[in-house]
Design a protein around this motif. Structure first.
Motif, PDB file in Angstrom:
ATOM      1  N   MET A  92      17.625 -38.922 -11.543  1.00 44.20           N
ATOM      2  CA  MET A  92      17.925 -40.258 -12.067  1.00 44.20           C
ATOM      3  C   MET A  92      19.063 -40.219 -13.081  1.00 44.20           C
ATOM      4  N   TYR A 149      22.642 -42.126 -12.715  1.00 45.24           N
ATOM      5  CA  TYR A 149      22.783 -43.261 -13.625  1.00 45.24           C
ATOM      6  C   TYR A 149      24.213 -43.775 -13.759  1.00 45.24           C
ATOM      7  N   ARG A 177      11.767 -54.169  -7.003  1.00 44.51           N
ATOM      8  CA  ARG A 177      11.314 -53.030  -7.801  1.00 44.51           C
ATOM      9  C   ARG A 177      10.222 -52.256  -7.063  1.00 44.51           C
ATOM     10  N   ARG A 207      10.604 -48.472  -5.856  1.00 45.06           N
ATOM     11  CA  ARG A 207       9.629 -47.455  -6.289  1.00 45.06           C
ATOM     12  C   ARG A 207       8.990 -46.773  -5.074  1.00 45.06           C
ATOM     13  N   LEU A 248       7.946 -38.556 -10.412  1.00 45.39           N
ATOM     14  CA  LEU A 248       8.761 -39.747 -10.644  1.00 45.39           C
ATOM     15  C   LEU A 248       8.674 -40.187 -12.101  1.00 45.39           C
ATOM     16  N   ASN A 249       7.499 -40.121 -12.677  1.00 46.65           N
ATOM     17  CA  ASN A 249       7.364 -40.466 -14.097  1.00 46.65           C
ATOM     18  C   ASN A 249       8.116 -39.480 -14.976  1.00 46.65           C
ATOM     19  N   LYS A 274      11.744 -40.440 -14.896  1.00 45.92           N
ATOM     20  CA  LYS A 274      12.024 -41.604 -15.740  1.00 45.92           C
ATOM     21  C   LYS A 274      12.095 -41.204 -17.214  1.00 45.92           C
ATOM     22  N   LEU A 304      15.428 -39.554 -17.832  1.00 42.72           N
ATOM     23  CA  LEU A 304      16.483 -40.558 -17.953  1.00 42.72           C
ATOM     24  C   LEU A 304      16.422 -41.225 -19.321  1.00 42.72           C
ATOM     25  N   GLY A 305      15.211 -41.558 -19.777  1.00 45.29           N
ATOM     26  CA  GLY A 305      15.059 -42.172 -21.096  1.00 45.29           C
ATOM     27  C   GLY A 305      15.563 -41.268 -22.201  1.00 45.29           C
TER      28      GLY A 305
END
Length: 219
Positions: free
Chosen positions: A108, A112, A132, A136, A167-168, A171, A174-175
């Motif tokens: 991700m 981005y 979404r 997902r 996947l979490n 994320k 990415l955060g």
């Protein structure tokens, strides 16, 4: 933006010449940057043209309104994700669980720069929940497919469960990259290490054949 003009009835122009395709790419990149910075509603056609170094007439030549730009960008983002998971599936058989973990955890964050406007585009749509959910589902299916190619003995349901965890993690990475999640200088490396250990422990017992299920491992 009020797009109630005759141009609203015209579709997006698909240029045939390389110079035209390059101009469209520049206009879309400018639109993506602006929407990521300012949001969809605050971005204007005039600003997009100015950011791309183009005349406003050039922008309207290719796109009748901002909605057409947004739709093109959204389709590009969806296709980029699809292509990325397709390429991952082709590589997965040759990757170790640790190598696959590294590819996935950074996926991700790697994508981005060319998909930065996706959150703004999603928020501007009335069907964002459906999009979404579809996005997902596409991500989960793509990750699960790569996991099962890497570890042929992995059961489909287990692959889906592991894909949700991965996947979490993606994320969170990415955060951390965007500084939207709590982080420290060493935290991304720790997350990579955790993802590596997790996939190694879950995939390694299932890499040989389906016969490993009889050994008591939960594949």
């Amino acid at each position: 933006m009020n797009s109630n003009t005759s141009s609203e009835k015209r579709g997006t122009l698909q240029p045939r010449r390389a110079s035209g395709r390059q101009r469209v790419a520049e206009l879309l990149a400018a639109a993506s940057d602006l929407m990521a910075e300012r949001g969809y509603e605050a971005t204007t056609m005039a600003e997009i043209a100015a950011r791309a170094g183009a005349k406003i007439g050039s922008l309207y030549r290719f796109f009748p309104n901002k909605e057409a730009i947004a739709e093109t960008l959204l389709q590009q983002h969806i296709m980029a994700l699809h292509d990325e998971y397709e390429m991952l599936a082709q590589r997965a058989a040759d990757l170790s669980p640790e190598e696959l973990a590294d590819v996935l955890i950074d996926l991700m964050a790697t994508l981005y720069p060319c998909m930065k406007s996706l959150p703004a585009l999603m928020e501007a749509r009335t069907d964002r929940t459906a999009i979404r959910d579809r996005s997902r589902g596409q991500a989960l299916a793509g990750i699960a497919a790569a996991l099962r190619i890497c570890a042929p003995g992995l059961e489909e349901q287990v692959a889906g469960d592991i894909a949700a965890v991965v996947l979490n993690n993606m994320k969170v990475m990415l955060g951390m990259t965007l500084k939207d999640a709590p982080t420290t200088p060493g935290a991304p490396d720790e997350l990579r290490r955790m993802n590596r250990l997790y996939l190694s422990s879950r995939l390694a017992p299932c890499r040989a054949t389906k016969a490993v299920r009889g050994s008591g491992e939960n594949c």
